[in-house]
Write an enzyme that holds these catalytic residues in place. Structure first.
Site, mmCIF file in Angstrom:
data_model
loop_
_atom_site.group_PDB
_atom_site.id
_atom_site.type_symbol
_atom_site.label_atom_id
_atom_site.label_comp_id
_atom_site.label_asym_id
_atom_site.label_seq_id
_atom_site.Cartn_x
_atom_site.Cartn_y
_atom_site.Cartn_z
ATOM 1 N N HIS A 20 -24.510 -47.028 -47.590
ATOM 2 C CA HIS A 20 -23.762 -48.157 -48.156
ATOM 3 C C HIS A 20 -24.610 -49.409 -47.919
ATOM 4 O O HIS A 20 -24.891 -49.766 -46.776
ATOM 5 C CB HIS A 20 -22.385 -48.273 -47.506
ATOM 6 C CG HIS A 20 -21.505 -47.094 -47.773
ATOM 7 N ND1 HIS A 20 -20.758 -46.456 -46.795
ATOM 8 C CD2 HIS A 20 -21.285 -46.410 -48.927
ATOM 9 C CE1 HIS A 20 -20.101 -45.439 -47.342
ATOM 10 N NE2 HIS A 20 -20.402 -45.385 -48.624
ATOM 11 N N ARG A 28 -19.909 -39.802 -51.280
ATOM 12 C CA ARG A 28 -18.846 -38.912 -51.761
ATOM 13 C C ARG A 28 -19.322 -37.980 -52.874
ATOM 14 O O ARG A 28 -18.510 -37.291 -53.478
ATOM 15 C CB ARG A 28 -17.662 -39.737 -52.302
ATOM 16 C CG ARG A 28 -17.002 -40.694 -51.310
ATOM 17 C CD ARG A 28 -16.217 -39.986 -50.210
ATOM 18 N NE ARG A 28 -15.485 -40.942 -49.365
ATOM 19 C CZ ARG A 28 -16.005 -41.569 -48.322
ATOM 20 N NH1 ARG A 28 -17.279 -41.376 -47.984
ATOM 21 N NH2 ARG A 28 -15.283 -42.407 -47.596
ATOM 22 N N TYR A 84 -14.951 -34.571 -48.402
ATOM 23 C CA TYR A 84 -15.725 -35.809 -48.422
ATOM 24 C C TYR A 84 -17.052 -35.714 -49.174
ATOM 25 O O TYR A 84 -17.472 -36.659 -49.797
ATOM 26 C CB TYR A 84 -15.983 -36.290 -46.986
ATOM 27 C CG TYR A 84 -14.747 -36.879 -46.335
ATOM 28 C CD1 TYR A 84 -14.516 -38.249 -46.363
ATOM 29 C CD2 TYR A 84 -13.809 -36.071 -45.711
ATOM 30 C CE1 TYR A 84 -13.386 -38.800 -45.782
ATOM 31 C CE2 TYR A 84 -12.669 -36.615 -45.124
ATOM 32 C CZ TYR A 84 -12.466 -37.978 -45.162
ATOM 33 O OH TYR A 84 -11.349 -38.514 -44.589
ATOM 34 N N GLU A 95 -20.581 -44.420 -36.850
ATOM 35 C CA GLU A 95 -19.815 -45.532 -37.422
ATOM 36 C C GLU A 95 -19.576 -46.541 -36.299
ATOM 37 O O GLU A 95 -18.993 -46.188 -35.277
ATOM 38 C CB GLU A 95 -18.480 -44.964 -37.912
ATOM 39 C CG GLU A 95 -17.626 -45.886 -38.695
ATOM 40 C CD GLU A 95 -17.959 -45.896 -40.177
ATOM 41 O OE1 GLU A 95 -18.183 -47.009 -40.677
ATOM 42 O OE2 GLU A 95 -17.999 -44.834 -40.822
#
Length: 313
Positions: free
Chosen positions: A21, A71, A164, A178
């Site tokens: 991301h 995804r 996912y 994360e």
């Protein structure tokens, strides 16, 4: 050798992904640093490859260009015929699968660490995709113990219907990292330091394992996904209530049926309901507004791993 130990193949190839991301900057910043100077991630006898997975999104400092790269690593997208008409991230997924996979093959990388940030107050989080994976449970136990007294949580995303198809899922051992809270497009020194330590301890674990260290049976506490909860909405589908102040920043804390979770603009409180205590995660995550996810409910459980040692020793 006692029978409670499982002999596992030594680890040879490891990748560290940043920029899956493009606006989650800690992984981007660390991976770019390690591409320039990889000294701190090198371990004897181990190939460690840092890699920026979504360079166009990184350049624009946006989560993705056409669709969420994290995804689309499912057989359907990976198997699509190459074409300029495909979404950018699907083309990138095929390229990444070619470089680090192919998924579910003998040739795939042993371990992929995929580095992410969250705007939620989740601290250091390790994401596990398989509750029966002794090797990863052992690794996560080692990381948690090494980070103590700093808390490190394990989020188990094993679920019968929520699939996912993550970027890291092409590896034999996929590891999601994360760390938050950190706004999108921002770098915080404390968050960077925590993520850097998580990677250091993970690589130390792999090195110790390859060198023949035995890891005795262990247990870790994990939070397993139950379901995702959307915001209350009006007839036209617009959000009709926001995360209640008493839930904000309370990731991993017990949430009871009578506890408030949403607040409407006219001051009405909406409670959790149901009949069990849950543990919320990704509370008010910025990236999940488009996914219609206000938070995810998890249940707390213990996973046990057998002892492991490298089959070379």
């Amino acid at each position: 050798m006692t029978s409670c130990h499982v002999a596992e193949d030594p680890i040879k190839k490891v990748a560290i992904f940043g920029g899956t991301h493009g606006n989650e900057l800690t992984g981007v910043f660390l991976v770019k640093h390690w591409l320039e100077n990889s000294t701190e991630i090198q371990r004897t006898g181990l190939e460690v490859k840092p890699f920026i997975t979504n360079p166009r999104a990184v350049k624009k400092c946006t989560r993705y260009i056409d669709c969420d790269l994290n995804r689309v690593f499912d057989p359907e997208n990976l198997g699509k015929k190459k074409s300029e008409d495909l979404p950018y991230e699907v083309r990138k997924a095929q390229e990444i699968n070619h470089l680090f996979g192919p998924k579910d093959s003998e040739d795939s990388y042993d371990i992929i660490f995929d580095l992410h940030n969250t705007t939620s107050n989740m601290g250091c989080t390790l994401i596990l995709e398989d509750s029966r994976n002794d090797f990863l449970i052992q690794m996560f136990h080692y990381i948690k113990t090494s980070l103590a007294p700093l808390a490190c949580y394990v989020y188990l995303i094993e679920h019968p219907s929520l699939k996912y198809a993550t970027t890291r899922s092409i590896a034999k051992y996929p590891v999601g990292i994360e760390v938050g809270p950190q706004p999108q497009g921002v770098l915080r020194a404390d968050i960077l330091d925590q993520m850097r330590k998580m990677i250091k301890h993970a690589l130390d674990f792999i090195h110790n394992f390859n060198e023949g260290k035995e890891f005795p049976p262990c247990a870790i506490e994990v939070y397993k996904i139950m379901e995702k909860v959307d915001y209350p909405r009006n007839e036209s589908g617009e959000i009709a209530a926001i995360i209640h102040p008493k839930l904000q920043d309370q990731d991993w804390k017990p949430l009871h049926p009578e506890d408030p979770v949403f607040l409407t603009l006219d001051g009405k409180t909406i409670s959790l309901g149901g009949d069990q205590t849950v543990y919320p995660v990704f509370v008010n995550e910025a990236a999940y507004y488009e996914k219609k996810e206000a938070f995810a409910k998890t249940t707390k459980l213990t996973l046990n791993a057998k002892g492991i040692r490298s089959s070379l020793h």
